[in-house]
Design an enzyme around this catalytic site. Structure first.
Site, PDB file in Angstrom:
ATOM      1  N   LYS A 134      27.677 107.025  87.505  1.00 51.26           N
ATOM      2  CA  LYS A 134      27.940 107.948  88.611  1.00 51.26           C
ATOM      3  C   LYS A 134      28.767 107.293  89.698  1.00 51.26           C
ATOM      4  O   LYS A 134      29.563 107.929  90.365  1.00 51.26           O
ATOM      5  CB  LYS A 134      26.613 108.425  89.198  1.00 51.26           C
ATOM      6  CG  LYS A 134      26.014 109.543  88.369  1.00 51.26           C
ATOM      7  CD  LYS A 134      24.681 109.998  88.914  1.00 51.26           C
ATOM      8  CE  LYS A 134      24.062 110.989  87.943  1.00 51.26           C
ATOM      9  NZ  LYS A 134      22.615 110.940  87.905  1.00 51.26           N
ATOM     10  N   LYS A 139      21.690  95.053  90.648  1.00 56.62           N
ATOM     11  CA  LYS A 139      21.674  95.723  91.960  1.00 56.62           C
ATOM     12  C   LYS A 139      21.820  94.713  93.094  1.00 56.62           C
ATOM     13  O   LYS A 139      22.550  94.961  94.063  1.00 56.62           O
ATOM     14  CB  LYS A 139      20.361  96.514  92.140  1.00 56.62           C
ATOM     15  CG  LYS A 139      20.349  97.862  91.428  1.00 56.62           C
ATOM     16  CD  LYS A 139      20.914  98.920  92.335  1.00 56.62           C
ATOM     17  CE  LYS A 139      21.159 100.295  91.838  1.00 56.62           C
ATOM     18  NZ  LYS A 139      20.877 100.802  90.581  1.00 56.62           N
ATOM     19  N   LYS A 149      29.930 101.042  80.945  1.00 54.73           N
ATOM     20  CA  LYS A 149      29.431 102.374  80.624  1.00 54.73           C
ATOM     21  C   LYS A 149      29.887 103.401  81.652  1.00 54.73           C
ATOM     22  O   LYS A 149      30.232 103.043  82.782  1.00 54.73           O
ATOM     23  CB  LYS A 149      27.907 102.354  80.555  1.00 54.73           C
ATOM     24  CG  LYS A 149      27.244 102.002  81.864  1.00 54.73           C
ATOM     25  CD  LYS A 149      25.762 102.325  81.875  1.00 54.73           C
ATOM     26  CE  LYS A 149      25.199 102.070  83.256  1.00 54.73           C
ATOM     27  NZ  LYS A 149      23.947 102.686  83.561  1.00 54.73           N
TER      28      LYS A 149
HETATM   29  P1  TYM Z   1      19.985 107.426  85.389  1.00 56.79           P
HETATM   30  O1  TYM Z   1      19.821 108.478  86.395  1.00 56.79           O
HETATM   31  O2  TYM Z   1      20.855 106.257  85.686  1.00 56.79           O
HETATM   32  O3  TYM Z   1      20.474 108.031  84.037  1.00 56.79           O
HETATM   33  C1  TYM Z   1      19.771 109.109  83.454  1.00 56.79           C
HETATM   34  C2  TYM Z   1      19.809 109.019  81.962  1.00 56.79           C
HETATM   35  O4  TYM Z   1      21.156 109.008  81.517  1.00 56.79           O
HETATM   36  C3  TYM Z   1      21.358 107.881  80.673  1.00 56.79           C
HETATM   37  N1  TYM Z   1      22.714 107.355  80.878  1.00 56.79           N
HETATM   38  C4  TYM Z   1      23.511 107.004  79.864  1.00 56.79           C
HETATM   39  N2  TYM Z   1      23.337 107.046  78.540  1.00 56.79           N
HETATM   40  C5  TYM Z   1      24.364 106.642  77.767  1.00 56.79           C
HETATM   41  N3  TYM Z   1      25.550 106.224  78.256  1.00 56.79           N
HETATM   42  C6  TYM Z   1      25.773 106.174  79.595  1.00 56.79           C
HETATM   43  N4  TYM Z   1      26.939 105.798  80.069  1.00 56.79           N
HETATM   44  C7  TYM Z   1      24.723 106.573  80.463  1.00 56.79           C
HETATM   45  N5  TYM Z   1      24.594 106.655  81.813  1.00 56.79           N
HETATM   46  C8  TYM Z   1      23.349 107.129  82.048  1.00 56.79           C
HETATM   47  C9  TYM Z   1      20.332 106.858  81.103  1.00 56.79           C
HETATM   48  O5  TYM Z   1      20.075 105.934  80.062  1.00 56.79           O
HETATM   49  C10 TYM Z   1      19.153 107.732  81.417  1.00 56.79           C
HETATM   50  O6  TYM Z   1      18.458 108.030  80.233  1.00 56.79           O
HETATM   51  N6  TYM Z   1      15.706 104.962  85.726  1.00 56.79           N
HETATM   52  C11 TYM Z   1      16.308 106.146  85.186  1.00 56.79           C
HETATM   53  C12 TYM Z   1      15.677 107.453  85.648  1.00 56.79           C
HETATM   54  C13 TYM Z   1      14.224 107.508  85.372  1.00 56.79           C
HETATM   55  C14 TYM Z   1      13.607 107.744  84.108  1.00 56.79           C
HETATM   56  C15 TYM Z   1      12.213 107.697  84.356  1.00 56.79           C
HETATM   57  C16 TYM Z   1      14.101 107.989  82.832  1.00 56.79           C
HETATM   58  C17 TYM Z   1      13.248 107.338  86.288  1.00 56.79           C
HETATM   59  N7  TYM Z   1      12.034 107.451  85.672  1.00 56.79           N
HETATM   60  C18 TYM Z   1      11.306 107.892  83.319  1.00 56.79           C
HETATM   61  C19 TYM Z   1      13.179 108.168  81.803  1.00 56.79           C
HETATM   62  C20 TYM Z   1      11.802 108.118  82.047  1.00 56.79           C
HETATM   63  C21 TYM Z   1      17.770 106.145  85.622  1.00 56.79           C
HETATM   64  O7  TYM Z   1      18.137 105.559  86.582  1.00 56.79           O
HETATM   65  O8  TYM Z   1      18.550 106.917  84.892  1.00 56.79           O
END
Ligand code: TYM
Length: 329
Positions: free
Chosen positions: A197, A111, A194
């Protein structure tokens, strides 16, 4: 009974990475465990979204969760900011998290490299807030994609440190969970990294058939294998990874054989891939709009979820306050 928790940031429409990395695994579990799923709207604030975008994203994502099959009567479905107990645990856990270990987190380094003009403290303590999300419900399993592995490790470190420091066993050590065995990383369509968004390389649950076909047909490929059994370049390996997630195993075997015998036509592979992606996403897309327009229902789901989540969160917070001595009477 095991407790399962997962969440997704509220920064835009859900893509295949979110769906196959986290959401679908969670949905598989919702009948077998005590399940919590939430919208991480506080985490989204680290990138300073406009308030109106933040609000509309929450509504979009909630509709997409429900359309994907999350059942709010079985799972506890809530918005992170509607459970203030999470923020209190965040403050308390910050006392146990060390600056050095947070600075070493790969996501933080990434980041600050990408946004040198916005290195806020929320970015540094992002994993502590995430640990609070998980630990407030004393979750055992956390369905996430591979990119969240390090954050899960920090949640385990904090759980262990808290239990040891105060001589209690308040927190179980949460494990990252995938319905298969390994955590998945869904690749983007641009041949690199990967699906994400903000990378512009994704397929969204809301995309229509034409858009999906167009995106897949434009995916980066190479000039094709020149001799039998030659190793795959990263772009082609990515297409096969996507295929293995959305298609039947015999389809994957068929194209692998064609690749190994140098008879593959990438156009055919892409057509199949687009069709198989559509099989998963179009039934969801059809439901999103209907749910999105039913505001009373969305409101009711959110209120019901917040209440249940707060009840669970309060119980943990009591134990934490007690252990830390943050309670006079
Ligand atoms: P975020 O919002 O970036 O993504 C949400 C979930 O989607 C998964 N993900 C992916 N998995 C496989 N391949 C990809 N290309 C891919 N892109 C996204 C992420 O691994 C995630 O599981 N920090 C977290 C949100 C969060 C969270 C939590 C998750 C906040 N608190 C507590 C679990 C438990 C995040 O930014 O995910």
């Amino acid at each position: 009974m095991k407790t399962v928790l997962s969440g997704i940031r509220s920064t835009g429409h859900l893509h295949l990475g979110n769906y196959f990395g986290a959401l679908r695994n969670f949905i598989e579990l919702q009948h077998k465990a005590r399940c919590f799923f939430f919208i991480a709207d506080l985490h989204s604030l680290t990138t300073h979204p406009k308030p109106e975008d933040n609000r509309s994203n929450i509504k979009i994502i909630l509709s997409e969760y429900l359309a994907s099959g999350l059942d709010p009567d079985i799972s506890v479905l809530f918005i992170q900011s509607s459970v203030p107990e999470v923020s209190e645990l965040f403050v308390l856990l910050n006392m146990l998290a060390y600056k050095g270990e947070l600075e070493r987190t790969a996501s933080f380094k990434d980041k600050i490299r990408k946004n040198p003009g916005n290195i806020n403290a929320g970015l540094l303590t992002y994993p502590v807030l995430m640990a609070s999300d998980i630990l407030i419900h004393r979750a055992h399993w956390v369905p996430v994609g591979k990119d969240q592995e390090q954050h899960l490790e920090i949640a385990r470190v904090l759980a262990r440190r808290f239990n040891n420091m105060y001589g209690v066993s308040v927190f179980p050590e949460p494990q990252a969970y995938n319905f298969g065995e390994d955590l998945v990383k869904i690749p983007g369509l641009d041949g690199t990294g990967k699906m994400g968004k903000s990378e512009g390389n994704g397929i969204y649950l809301i995309d229509d058939e034409k858009t999906i076909r167009k995106k897949v047909m434009r995916a980066v490929t190479d000039s094709g294998p020149v001799k039998p059994n030659s190793p795959m370049g990263p772009e082609i390996a990515n297409l096969f990874t996507l295929l293995s997630v959305v298609s039947e195993p015999d389809v994957v075997t068929h194209f692998k054989e064609q690749y190994n015998s140098c008879t593959i036509r990438y156009g055919d592979l892409k057509k199949q891939l687009a069709a198989d992606i559509c099989k998963h996403t179009l039934p969801i897309k059809a439901k999103i709009e209907e749910i999105y327009n039913n505001e009373p229902y969305l409101k009711q789901v959110m209120e019901q979820g917040a209440e249940k989540a707060r009840t669970s969160a309060r119980q943990t917070l009591e134990l934490v306050r007690e252990a830390m001595g943050v309670k006079l009477f």
